[in-house]
Motif scaffolding. Sequence first.
Motif: not given
Length: 211
Positions: A113-122, A131-145
Amino acid sequence: MLTKYQRFFTGRPTEEIARSLLGKLITYTSVDGSKTGGLIVETEAYLGENDSASHAYNGRRTNYSESLYGNPGNIYLYQIRGHYCFDVVVQDAEEPQGVLIRGLEPTVNQKQMTINRGMSGFNLSNGPAKLVQALGIHSRELDGHPLETSPLTIELTAGRKPREITTTSRIGVNLKGKDGRKPYRFYVKGNPYVSGLRKREMNLDNHGWEE
């Protein structure tokens, strides 16, 4: 007939659903099989066509927001100012209400998650787009699922219990709107991953969870 999972997200007020999600575990499994996730620490309720802060206010309905009208427990993944945010659709189909996931305490693969965001801490996941970026989600592909069969899911039986829940007005909405100051935001009191929490308000011992 609604599934047992879907029934969690309907049959009671949206505000109650938003409160009940605090402490639940969100996980996301990427295409390469790695998993990230954390505990929900902050939510906001949006009450559909009669809520001046809702994307469906006054019956507004577009292709972009169509997922809000889907089944309870579906994902509404939208983009605002270049960033992605994640709502859970609640209430019955065609009743466009939702709960915004606004803060997440990382507990699953925080290193990734830290790698995904490029930062750490709170600051890693103390906001809806963060939080979406930290999870590793970068599109709307899952919209509606539906959450129960999606790589992005909420484990309704896993998590922790908040010691105390704070209720306030929502953040980033038009305060001049008729519902702008309604008490529809809920968070785990003292949790340092709550957006905008001041340092003196943080509980750094147990993050606001019951032991």
